[in-house]
Every structure is written in structure tokens, then in C-alpha cells.
Motif scaffolding. Structure first.
Motif, PDB file in Angstrom:
ATOM      1  N   ARG B 134      39.419  41.492  26.444  1.00 21.48           N
ATOM      2  CA  ARG B 134      39.180  39.984  27.834  1.00 21.48           C
ATOM      3  C   ARG B 134      39.863  39.489  28.894  1.00 21.48           C
ATOM      4  O   ARG B 134      40.931  38.788  27.893  1.00 21.48           O
ATOM      5  CB  ARG B 134      37.519  39.700  27.214  1.00 21.48           C
ATOM      6  CG  ARG B 134      36.863  40.323  26.252  1.00 21.48           C
ATOM      7  CD  ARG B 134      36.287  40.403  25.505  1.00 21.48           C
ATOM      8  NE  ARG B 134      35.426  40.974  24.733  1.00 21.48           N
ATOM      9  CZ  ARG B 134      33.903  41.435  25.151  1.00 21.48           C
ATOM     10  NH1 ARG B 134      33.829  41.114  26.415  1.00 21.48           N
ATOM     11  NH2 ARG B 134      32.911  42.732  25.046  1.00 21.48           N
ATOM     12  N   GLU B 137      35.405  36.331  32.284  1.00 24.94           N
ATOM     13  CA  GLU B 137      34.914  36.176  32.660  1.00 24.94           C
ATOM     14  C   GLU B 137      34.777  38.322  32.125  1.00 24.94           C
ATOM     15  O   GLU B 137      33.365  39.135  32.345  1.00 24.94           O
ATOM     16  CB  GLU B 137      33.723  36.234  33.425  1.00 24.94           C
ATOM     17  CG  GLU B 137      33.393  34.132  33.469  1.00 24.94           C
ATOM     18  CD  GLU B 137      32.340  34.111  33.972  1.00 24.94           C
ATOM     19  OE1 GLU B 137      31.063  33.684  33.838  1.00 24.94           O
ATOM     20  OE2 GLU B 137      32.549  33.974  35.395  1.00 24.94           O
ATOM     21  N   VAL B 138      35.709  38.195  32.587  1.00 27.87           N
ATOM     22  CA  VAL B 138      35.910  39.469  32.931  1.00 27.87           C
ATOM     23  C   VAL B 138      36.389  40.249  31.353  1.00 27.87           C
ATOM     24  O   VAL B 138      36.828  40.068  30.396  1.00 27.87           O
ATOM     25  CB  VAL B 138      37.432  39.654  33.712  1.00 27.87           C
ATOM     26  CG1 VAL B 138      37.138  41.978  34.105  1.00 27.87           C
ATOM     27  CG2 VAL B 138      37.203  39.034  35.231  1.00 27.87           C
ATOM     28  N   LYS B 149      32.260  41.676  35.042  1.00 24.49           N
ATOM     29  CA  LYS B 149      32.959  40.672  35.399  1.00 24.49           C
ATOM     30  C   LYS B 149      31.831  39.611  35.783  1.00 24.49           C
ATOM     31  O   LYS B 149      30.348  39.918  35.817  1.00 24.49           O
ATOM     32  CB  LYS B 149      33.267  39.791  37.065  1.00 24.49           C
ATOM     33  CG  LYS B 149      33.496  38.362  37.108  1.00 24.49           C
ATOM     34  CD  LYS B 149      34.587  38.672  38.208  1.00 24.49           C
ATOM     35  CE  LYS B 149      34.879  37.005  38.161  1.00 24.49           C
ATOM     36  NZ  LYS B 149      34.834  36.463  39.866  1.00 24.49           N
ATOM     37  N   LEU B 207      38.522  40.147  40.908  1.00 24.00           N
ATOM     38  CA  LEU B 207      38.462  39.295  39.237  1.00 24.00           C
ATOM     39  C   LEU B 207      38.582  37.709  38.591  1.00 24.00           C
ATOM     40  O   LEU B 207      38.037  37.044  38.158  1.00 24.00           O
ATOM     41  CB  LEU B 207      39.043  39.873  38.346  1.00 24.00           C
ATOM     42  CG  LEU B 207      39.355  41.355  38.682  1.00 24.00           C
ATOM     43  CD1 LEU B 207      40.796  41.553  38.083  1.00 24.00           C
ATOM     44  CD2 LEU B 207      38.182  41.959  37.503  1.00 24.00           C
ATOM     45  N   GLU B 208      38.855  37.289  40.214  1.00 22.22           N
ATOM     46  CA  GLU B 208      38.927  35.500  39.998  1.00 22.22           C
ATOM     47  C   GLU B 208      38.207  35.060  40.660  1.00 22.22           C
ATOM     48  O   GLU B 208      37.511  35.209  41.569  1.00 22.22           O
ATOM     49  CB  GLU B 208      40.289  35.608  40.944  1.00 22.22           C
ATOM     50  CG  GLU B 208      41.717  35.500  39.820  1.00 22.22           C
ATOM     51  CD  GLU B 208      41.943  35.285  38.973  1.00 22.22           C
ATOM     52  OE1 GLU B 208      41.688  34.038  38.206  1.00 22.22           O
ATOM     53  OE2 GLU B 208      43.232  35.682  37.855  1.00 22.22           O
ATOM     54  N   ASP B 209      37.705  33.866  39.938  1.00 22.08           N
ATOM     55  CA  ASP B 209      36.671  32.822  40.774  1.00 22.08           C
ATOM     56  C   ASP B 209      36.808  32.031  42.362  1.00 22.08           C
ATOM     57  O   ASP B 209      36.509  31.990  43.426  1.00 22.08           O
ATOM     58  CB  ASP B 209      36.186  31.658  39.784  1.00 22.08           C
ATOM     59  CG  ASP B 209      35.221  32.169  38.607  1.00 22.08           C
ATOM     60  OD1 ASP B 209      35.252  33.432  38.726  1.00 22.08           O
ATOM     61  OD2 ASP B 209      36.088  31.518  37.436  1.00 22.08           O
TER      62      ASP B 209
END
Lengths: 904, 229
Positions: B134, B137-138, B149, B207-209
Motif C-alpha cells: 500500500r 490510497e493505492v 485506488k 495512481l497519483e492525485d
């Protein structure tokens, strides 16, 4: 030579064809309007064709057109742009001439130049108009021109024979054959005569009777036939060349070539023309050779000059020429024919033979070389125009003359001495023995002084013998006829020995001068190979050429910008030298370009480029017309060129070594400096930071001090980084580590690096997810963005918002950093990129103002631009544009082999 | 602290730097041994059996990179490199030789300690690796090959997934472009770093915000990438 059907393409042939086609593609195209005589309408046809092209929208320039007062022709020139003629002063008159420089400068796609065979006024760039045309073609300009059959070099004497008028303005057949198109303008003789009567054809008044004779029906018919036949030959050649091009077989005139023997007499010119025609008809290459024999060696300078001119004519007619040295003509010709694989020998018909028993040359040749075809050319029909023989006034000849006189005086003295010596001895010796002594004197004179003095000695000795020794003494009364035999024998001995000696001496001389030449060449080559510097080289080469060729020599070499240097231009004309340099062709004396110049300009060509021009002004201009001397000079030129190239590369190598060396020094200095400055800073920074960790714990005041030390040390570090970077950039080229990468990556790293600095600001980023890759140096661009962000943080109050946007704009990628701070003062947009510039002059903000200067240098090295825009009074925007370029292809991801590979 | 005492060897020729590194590490509970050169460093590393090695690249009696190569033949102890040089090729060389992380002088003590902690965690965690990794949030289920995610399933292409697992296997460690390209694309593509950059950008976007301000999939400028959790 028929094309053989199964011939494989020869790579050299193919290469030659490709090169020829490439050269042709760059050249202008030449179209010749070809007619049998004046008045057939060549100029008219040419102008009509030009008008048609003009109406089709092509630019046409009339270079020069002779209308001869014909109104209908003149009418055609109206509406066509005309190039003004150049006025050249000649013998207190101004003569109008075609303006070659202006034509080259105007560079029209097509130019009309009438009367190809015209001779230019002395003082023009080229002596002949066809040479002007050649230069126009070389410059890529298409040319339309006109020509009468009588002006063709190879037909010149034939036409002269028919019409009785020889024209001096001739055109080499090689140039005619190189024309891309030949358009025959034909008019039946009767019609031409009718036009002549009607006054439509202009005949110059001054030509008068001769011209009237020219326009006789018989002449016109013969000329028409010649023109038609010449055109037909050309077309046949074209057809054949086309066929062979299709099969790519040997079009090349290599086999069954022709050798023309050039004799010393005036008829040689006719032989050369005939050989040229024959070679043309047979479609073979041909050679012309003159054999220098002992007998010919003694010919006058003027005659030798005529021989050289005949050879030059042969060269113009397309022959490869050579001067051979041999004991007799036949031997030389056969040797040359065998060594060059020439199967046909063309010679002039020798005179009726001075003596009935001497063999004619062709019989002799036939006996010596039964395998060679011999063609004997009849004597020229009209010998009306002989090659003009100019009397040479060279000092060389005078010198030879004075030597001759000394020889004769010496011979006389020898005879007198012998008589004086023998007179007291006459009582002791028999007359037969006295004769023997005299014979010895004649023999010695023949050996030492040559044939002429030997003949004189023979006469004198016989006379002395008769007068002083044969009774009755002191009288010429010959009592006995038998002494006539003595006289004849003595004369014969003198002549034979003199002849043999002369021949031996000649051969020795030839061998000596040949050896002299190769020795000079050898020494020069050795000299040139040892030189290491250009000035020494130039000096040595000039001295050697001056010494070897008894000439003034000036060597003009190129500088580092490939421009011809003008420093050493003592007497040589730099303009002509530049012409020779640009074209890569020799110019000046003994060439086709500006032959009136006292200098010969030889371009020094090497495999890479032309390295300079060798200007030579010989004491005796005739010197350069001797093929051997010319070849020797050219070899010297080639050696100089090679030496110049070698010296050039030595310099290049030295410069490179020096540059590498200084760069290494600079780099090691910078990295040492960077290490020495950073290490103590690291220590300072680290110690200040670890101070609070020590026991016992620090008081609050101490902690503040430690923090302050730490902050200042960090700022110091940033300053040093900027200074070192600036030093690196200033010291020359920035080494860019260019890689294709997304823009967002560098924005991300810059933001991460400035995280603490920007802690009090809001940062917004706006960029599309599918921006194209950009080629940049990540470290340096990150540095640029960090500097800009740091500036923004420094000059805006906490809580301000920074906006970073990126997007393509045209063929550039645009990255902007905008803040809503106080903005820039108007007029400051450029000044802030200067070194040590600051946004506000008196400011409490730290920094020395190197940041933006570094930014500009880095972006400049990437081929981009960085500008500041005060978008409004209340914010500042810095915009970077970087070229997009062609991003590399991404392979599409291979589809997985089976479904399991998919990640859901 | 019930943990056994961890030892670290600091190989650095500058005594003052050794001093503050020692101060900082001892405050964290490390036992510090010092060495001033390559030879002494190798001896210390061999005899002290350290849990960590902090190494300066520019040493008076040899090259730090050579020391790493030597060390890697018999030890897998985490190595953090200190470099005064800004030249990225030195760092890449050291990382390719087997170093785990690097710091450019002048560096902050906080930064050093953070790196040390990450490297420490990496070696300890390797024994008890969970099947679900982890970050933020992934969550990546390495057994089921499922990436989520905030509970949402995320589609990854096979190459993206391979790249992600490679980063997960070396979480916390700096991976050079070369190492990643070799692992994911194979030896014939080690020069094609733009492949890697594009796939990295895809991963970030998925995957990133905020892919322009990544928190987990970090870029080490001109050197490589690192996954932090």
C-alpha cells in the motif's frame, strides 16, 4: 563501336554516368540554332521561340541580339527585356560588348546570346563569346544561341576551301557537341538568294565583293549540305547514346581510338582537323602527338610555336595531346600508339620526298608496325590561311645565336692552328698524312661544336690543304683532281660525325632536362613534406616556383573562413585569382580566361576543397605553353595544395588539443573549487543542525542562533551554486544532457525541491495529461524552474498563488509561471535578466541577482526563449518557450499473449 | 528500546562531517564506527558487520564506487552515498554499482536520517513481505494482480504493472533508469529512457492525485525514480 548486348554494367561507367547526370542537372541547358549561312533566319527563329516561352510565363532576358537592321527581326525583340551592352574602350573607340558580369548578376532562367562564335573585344573576361556562354551555363542559366556552319572549327578549312573565305571566328566542336539541343534552321539556296535580292538579308558594305562571291548558289548549296550532314551526325550520336544508355553498355569512346601525328609543317593543321572529323564520324576518342626529334629540335622558335598551337587546336577539337621525344618520328608515334592502345594512325601526306630513295613516312610506318591502320590525309585543299607565325624576340634565341658565332670562330681558329702547326712539318710528312691531321681537326670540330662548324671546318681545311700544302703551293690551282675526293670525304666525315654528335647531345639534353625536372619535383616534394607552418610553406613554395620556372610566383591561400587572403597580393590581380578559386579552373595567361593577364592563376585543389591560388608570371610567357612545363607547374601546384592541406590539418589538430587541454583545466578548476567551497559549507550546515541534538539540550536563545547559522549556511550554499553555475556557463559551452521526457516530470521535481520555500504559497498546476515529450536537460531546466519559483516566493507575500501552466504553441512548448504578487515595474522586463540585476534596487530581499541570468543562459542553450511579462499591474508572469522537435516513436505495447496477462 | 543495537559505518574523509553525522545518528540510537578512507572502510565493514553504510564518494585513497562494487560481492548491507559532486553520472554509477540511495552535499541532517530510516525499513521489511502493498490510497495485491485506488479498480497495461511491481520490490530505494529499463524492457532497451518516462507518467496519472506534484512515484532528476510509501 556497336553496343554489345550482353555487357554487364561497369560500376565505374555507372558512376561516371551518375556524376555526369548530376553535373548536367546543375548546369543550364544550351540550345543552338544552327544554320548553313547568314540570312537563313536563325536569330528570327530564336526570338520567336523566346517570345513563345515568355508568353508561357517564363522569364527571358535578351543578352545580345544582332538584328542587322532587319525590321522583322527587330520587331520580335520588342517586349523582351534587354540587357544593356557593356562599353569597352579599345583603341580610342568604345565598343559595345555582351555584359557577362551583368548577365551573371541578373541570373535569369533563360538568356539569349546571339552569334556564339563571336570574338570578344580585347580586354573582356574571355576572348570568345562561347566561353562567356560556358560560364553562364555553369552558373545554371539556360542559353539560346545561334551558329553558322562555317564557324565550326573542324569544318573551318572545308568551308574555306568551298567558298574561298576563311573566317577567324571559330567554335570548338567539343562545345558544339556538348549542346543539349541543336535546332537546324534551314532555308533552300534559291529562297535565300531570293531574300537576298529582295533586300531582306543584310550584306555588309565593307565585305563587298567577297561577300557577294560568298552568296553564290553553289556555295550556299554546299554549305547547306554541310550543315545538314553535321546535324544528322549529331542526331545519330544522340540516338546511339540513347540506345547505349538504355542498355548501360559502353557508350564510352575507349576502344579503337585514333592517333594523329602532328608534323612541323604548315599542313599539320589540316591533318588535325581531318583527324578530328574522322574521330567524330567513327565516334572514338583521339590523341594528337608531336614527336620532337633531333632534326626538329633545331627548328626555329617560331616554328616550334606553331607546332604548339596546332597541338592546342587539337586539344580544342577534343584530342588528348602529347609531345614525345624520340630519335625519329615513326618510332615515337608507334611507341605512343602501342602504349595507349591506339589502333589507327592518321598522318599527313609527306612531301614528294627530297630524294627518290628516302622512304615516305607511311611506308616506313607500315613496315615498322604492320598491325596498325595508317590513314594518310591528303594535302589541304586551300592553304590560304596558314597559322600566323610570330617571330619570337626572346633573349633565349639571341643567346643561342651568339653561341653559334663563337662555335664558328672556334672552328676557324682550329683550322688555322692546324695549318700553322703543319706548315713547318710539310717537308717531313707525306701529303696523305697531312690530310689525316686535317681530317682529325674536322672530326674534332664536329664532335665538339656540331654540324655547322664542322662543315665550315671541312671547307677551311680543304682550302688550307690545297692552298698551303698541295703543289703548286700558295695557290688554289688544283693540279690533281684527286683532291676533290679528299674534300668530299672530309666534308662527309664532318657531316656524319656532326649529325651523330648532335643527336647524341640532343638525347643527352633531353634526358638531362627530364632528370632535372624529376629531380626538381623530388626536391620540392621533400621540401614541402617537412614544413609545419603555413607562412614558411608559402615562402618556400614561392621561392621554389620562382626558381624552377624562372617566374614571379605569388601564392594566395585561404584563411580560416575559406576566403582567399589578400595580404600577399603584390602584383597579381586578386579578382582573377578569386575567379580561378571560385571556379576551380586556371585563369590568366595561356588559358581561355583573361589570357591578356601577365599572370597564370592555378587553383590549388585537393580532395577536400580548393586551398588557394598559385599566381605565376614567367619571364618568358611562351614557357608555359610547352606542355611539359605546364604539367610540371601543375604538379608543383598539386604538391603545394597537399602541403597546404597537411599544414591546415596540423593546425586543426593543435587547436583541438589546446581546446581539450584548456577545457580540462577549466573543469578541474571548477570542480576543485566546487568541492572546496561545498565541503566546509556542508560541515557548517550539518553542525548547526546537529547542535540541538547534543546533550545537554540548548537553551532557546542558543537554539535560535543555531537555526540562524543553519539558514545562512543554506543560503550561502545556494549562492555558491549560482556562482559556480554562472562560471560554468560563462566559460563556454554548457554540456547539455538532452533527453526526451515529459514536462510534468521536471515541474514535479522542481516543486518537490522547492517544497520548503513554497510552504507558505499556494501552487496550482495546469497541464494536459497528453503533452508531447520535450527534449531537455532535466537538471538544468529544473534549475531554471527552481530559480523562477524561488523568485516568485521571494517577491510575493505569503499566501499568494503561483500558477504553473504548460502547453504547445505552434512548434514550441510554452511553460509559464505566474504569481499574483506586486508584479514587475514597467520597463524592467528585460533588465532583470542581466547579471547582478534585482527586481528592486534597494531591497531587504537576499540574493545577488544571478538567478535569472542563469535561467536565460540555460534556456538559450536549449534553443528556447524566456521572457517576463507583467500581464497586469498586480502579477508577474515568466514564460519559457522550448522547441518541440520530433519526439521519438513509441512502440505500441504488444498485445499480451493470453488473457491472464491483463491486469484488471 | 528492545531492539538490538544497530551499527553503522561512516566512511568519510572529512572529520567534521563524520562528527555531525555521528551526533545525528547516535541521537537516533545508532552505534557509529568511522573510517577515513577506502581501505579502512572495507576493514570496518568486514569486521563490524554493520546494518548500514554511509559512504563519501570522493575518498583520498580510492574511489567510493569501487568500494561499493567490492562490498557487493559479499554483503547486501544498505549503502547511502554522500556526494559533493553535482555530476549526475557519478551518482548513477554508484547506484548501478549497488548503492541504495544518495545525498548531495550540503545535505540536511533531517534528510539523512529520513533516508537512513527508509533504507532500514526496506531491509527489515523484506523478510515479512505482505501480499498487498500500500501507498497512499493505492493498494497493490501482488498475488491477485489487482490494483485499487480508494477502493476503485485501476486498469494497468502489462508493462505498467511490471514497472509498478519493480518499483514496489525496491520501495524506498532509488532505481536508475538503466536498472528499471533492464528489469522491465530487457537488455536491448537500456538506452530508451523515454519509454520509461512515458510509462512512469501513465502510472502517475492513474495512481497519483496530482501527477505534476507526485507524492509516491518520485523522480530523482536525471538519475532515476523512487517509490516512497
Amino acid at each position: 563501336m556497336p553496343a554489345q548486348p550482353n555487357q554487364r554494367p561497369n560500376p565505374d561507367t555507372l558512376l561516371e554516368r551518375v556524376q555526369r547526370e548530376a553535373a548536367q542537372a546543375e548546369r543550364g541547358r544550351l540550345r543552338i540554332y544552327f544554320g548553313s549561312s547568314a540570312g537563313v533566319g536563325k536569330t528570327f527563329t530564336m526570338l520567336a521561340a523566346a517570345r513563345k516561352l515568355q508568353s508561357e510565363g517564363r522569364d527571358v532576358l535578351v543578352g545580345v541580339v544582332e538584328t542587322h537592321g532587319r525590321s522583322e527581326t527587330a520587331a520580335l525583340t520588342e517586349g523582351l527585356p534587354l540587357l544593356p551592352a557593356k562599353e569597352i574602350p579599345y583603341r580610342d573607340k568604345l565598343l559595345a560588348e555582351f555584359d557577362l558580369e551583368a548577365a551573371l548578376a541578373a541570373h535569369p532562367p533563360l538568356i539569349l546570346v546571339d552569334e556564339l562564335a563571336h570574338s570578344n573585344v580585347p580586354g573582356s573576361r574571355h576572348p570568345k563569346r562561347w566561353q562567356d556562354v560556358e560560364e553562364l551555363l555553369a552558373a545554371g542559366i539556360d542559353v539560346f544561341t545561334t551558329l553558322n556552319v562555317q564557324h565550326l572549327e573542324s569544318l573551318n578549312d572545308v568551308v574555306g576551301g568551298i567558298t574561298g573565305i576563311r573566317v577567324n571566328e571559330t567554335l570548338p566542336d567539343t562545345f558544339f557537341d556538348s549542346a543539349d539541343e541543336v535546332v537546324l534552321v534551314d532555308l533552300p539556296a534559291d529562297e535565300l538568294l531570293a531574300r537576298l535580292k529582295a533586300g531582306k538579308v543584310y550584306v555588309a558594305d565593307k565585305a563587298g565583293q567577297a561577300a557577294q562571291n560568298f552568296f553564290r548558289k553553289g556555295n550556299l548549296m554546299a554549305l547547306r549540305e554541310l550543315a545538314l550532314r553535321r546535324t544528322a551526325n549529331r542526331i545519330e550520336d544522340e540516338v546511339q547514346a540513347y540506345r547505349s544508355d538504355q542498355s548501360i553498355a559502353g557508350v564510352w569512346k575507349t576502344e579503337a581510338a585514333l592517333l594523329c601525328g602532328v608534323g612541323p609543317d604548315a599542313g599539320a593543321e589540316h591533318v588535325v582537323r581531318s583527324a578530328a572529323r574522322l574521330a567524330n564520324q567513327l565516334n572514338v576518342a583521339w590523341h594528337a602527338a608531336y614527336v620532337e626529334t633531333p632534326a626538329l629540335q633545331r627548328r626555329s622558335g617560331a616554328e616550334r610555336e606553331r607546332i604548339l598551337r596546332t597541338l592546342k587546336l587539337a586539344q580544342e577539337l577534343g584530342a588528348t595531346t602529347a609531345v614525345l621525344t624520340a630519335n625519329d618520328g615513326a618510332e615515337g608515334l608507334i611507341g605512343y600508339a602501342r602504349s595507349h592502345n591506339l589502333s589507327k594512325l592518321v598522318i599527313g601526306r609527306s612531301g614528294a620526298g627530297r630524294w627518290p630513295w628516302t622512304h615516305r613516312l607511311h611506308e616506313y610506318l607500315a613496315r615498322r608496325a604492320p598491325d596498325i591502320d595508317i590513314l594518310e590525309i591528303g594535302r589541304g585543299a586551300s592553304n590560304g590561311r596558314e597559322m600566323p607565325v610570330a617571330r619570337s624576340e626572346s633573349g633565349e634565341a639571341e643567346e643561342a645565336q651568339s653561341v653559334r658565332i663563337w662555335d664558328y670562330l672556334l672552328a676557324t681558329a682550329a683550322c688555322m692552328l692546324a695549318t700553322l702547326f703543319l706548315t713547318p712539318l710539310r717537308h717531313y710528312f707525306d701529303l696523305a698524312n697531312i690530310v689525316m691531321v686535317f681530317l682529325m681537326v674536322v672530326a674534332l670540330v664536329a664532335v665538339r661544336l656540331g654540324r655547322g662548324p664542322a662543315v665550315l671546318a671541312a671547307f677551311l681545311c680543304v682550302g688550307a690543304f690545297d692552298f698551303f700544302f698541295v703543289p703548286p703551293r700558295l695557290s688554289f690551282a688544283v693540279s690533281d683532281v684527286q683532291y676533290l675526293v679528299t674534300f668530299v670525304v672530309m666534308l662527309a666525315v664532318g657531316l656524319i660525325i656532326g649529325q651523330m654528335t648532335a643527336s647524341l647531345r640532343f638525347q643527352a639534353n633531353v634526358a638531362l632536362s627530364r632528370e632535372e625536372r624529376s629531380r626538381a619535383l623530388f626536391e620540392f616534394a621533400r621540401e614541402m613534406s617537412t614544413v609545419l607552418e603555413a607562412p614558411t610553406l608559402i615562402e618556400m613554395a614561392q621561392a621554389a616556383v620562382a626558381r624552377e620556372f624562372r617566374a614571379e610566383a605569388v601564392l594566395l591561400v585561404i584563411d580560416s573562413h575559406n576566403k582567399l587572403q589578400t595580404v600577399t597580393s603584390a602584383a597579381a590581380d586578386i579578382g582573377t585569382a578569386q575567379w580561378a578559386f571560385d571556379r576551380g579552373l586556371p585563369a590568366g595567361l595561356a588559358t581561355d580566361t583573361l589570357p591578356g593577364s601577365p599572370f597564370l592563376y592555378l587553383p590549388l585543389k585537393t580532395s577536400m576543397r580548393t586551398r588557394g591560388v598559385l599566381a605565376v608570371k614567367p619571364v618568358n610567357p611562351r614557357f608555359l605553353m610547352i606542355p611539359e612545363q605546364r604539367r610540371q607547374l601543375e604538379t608543383f601546384g598539386a604538391l603545394i595544395a597537399i602541403a597546404l592541406e597537411r599544414v591546415h590539418y596540423i593546425e586543426v589538430a593543435q587547436e583541438a588539443v589546446l581546446r581539450i587541454e584548456s577545457e580540462r583545466l577549466r573543469n578541474s578548476l571548477l570542480s576543485a573549487l566546487s568541492h572546496d567551497l561545498r565541503t566546509p559549507l556542508s560541515v557548517l550546515y550539518g553542525l548547526a543542525e546537529t547542535l540541538p541534538l547534543t546533550a545537554p539540550p540548548l537553551s532557546d536563545a542558543q537554539r535560535t542562533v543555531a537555526d540562524a547559522i543553519q539558514v545562512e549556511a543554506k543560503r550561502m550554499g545556494a549562492l555558491i551554486n549560482n556562482l559556480l553555475d554562472m562560471a560554468r556557463i560563462q566559460s563556454g559551452d554548457i554540456q547539455l544532457n538532452l533527453q526526451w521526457q515529459p514536462v510534468e516530470e521536471v515541474v514535479g521535481t522542481a516543486l518537490a525541491a522547492m517544497k520548503t520555500t513554497l510552504a507558505a504559497h499556494h501552487v496550482q498546476t495546469e497541464m494536459a495529461a497528453d503533452l508531447p515529450l520535450l527534449r531537455y536537460d532535466a537538471v538544468l531546466i529544473e534549475r531554471v524552474l527552481c530559480n523562477l519559483l524561488e523568485n516568485a516566493a521571494k517577491y510575493t507575500p505569503p499566501g499568494s498563488t503561483l500558477r504553473i501552466t504548460a502547453g504547445p504553441q505552434g512548434d514550441m512548448m510554452k511553460i509559464s509561471i505566474a504569481d499574483n504578487g506586486p508584479g514587475l515595474q514597467a520597463g524592467q522586463e528585460e533588465a532583470i535578466f542581466e547579471k547582478f540585476a534585482r527586481g528592486e534596487k534597494e531591497s531587504d530581499k537576499p540574493g545577488v541577482g544571478l538567478g535569472l541570468a542563469i535561467c536565460r543562459a540555460i534556456i538559450g542553450a536549449h534553443g528556447g526563449r524566456i521572457v517576463a511579462e507583467p500581464a497586469s499591474a498586480a502579477d508577474a508572469t515568466f514564460t519559457i518557450t522550448l522547441p518541440l522537435g520530433e519526439p521519438p516513436q513509441m512502440p505500441t505495447e504488444a498485445l499480451p499473449q493470453d488473457e491472464d496477462e491483463y491486469v484488471r | 528500546m528492545s531492539e538490538p543495537v544497530r551499527t553503522v559505518v561512516v566512511i568519510e574523509d572529512e572529520a567534521q562531517i563524520r562528527r555531525f553525522v555521528r551526533t545525528a545518528l547516535e541521537a537516533e540510537g545508532w552505534r557509529v564506527f568511522e573510517a577515513g578512507g577506502v581501505k579502512q572502510g572495507l576493514v570496518e565493514a568486514g569486521t563490524r558487520r554493520p546494518d548500514m553504510l554511509i559512504l563519501d564518494l570522493g575518498l583520498p585513497d580510492g574511489d567510493g564506487v569501487d568500494l561499493i562494487r567490492d562490498l557487493r560481492t559479499w554483503s547486501s548491507v544498505p549503502v547511502i552515498v554522500l556526494s559533493a559532486r553535482t555530476d549526475e553520472t557519478d551518482k548513477i554509477e554508484a547506484l548501478d554499482a549497488g548503492a541504495d540511495d544518495y545525498l548531495t552535499k550540503p545535505f540536511g541532517v533531517g534528510e539523512l536520517l529520513a533516508r537512513v530510516r527508509v533504507a532500514q525499513r526496506r531491509t527489515q521489511g523484506s523478510d515479512t513481505r505482505e501480499s498487498v502493498f500500500r501507498f497512499g490510497e493505492v493498494a497493490v495485491d501482488l498475488v491477485a494482480r489487482v490494483v485499487t485506488k480508494a477502493g476503485q479498480e485501476i486498469h494497468l497495461t502489462p508493462l505498467e504493472y511490471r514497472l509498478l511491481t519493480c518499483l514496489i520490490a525496491n520501495a524506498g530505494k532509488v532505481l536508475t533508469h538503466r536498472q528499471l529499463l533492464l528489469d522491465v524492457w530487457g537488455p536491448s532497451h537500456v538506452e530508451s529512457s523515454h519509454y520509461l518516462r512515458i510509462y512512469m507518467a501513465h502510472l502517475r496519472q492513474k495512481l497519483e492525485d496530482d501527477p505534476t506534484q507526485p507524492k509516491y512515484l518520485l523522480t530523482e532528476t536525471a538519475v532515476g525514480f523512487r517509490l516512497v510509501s
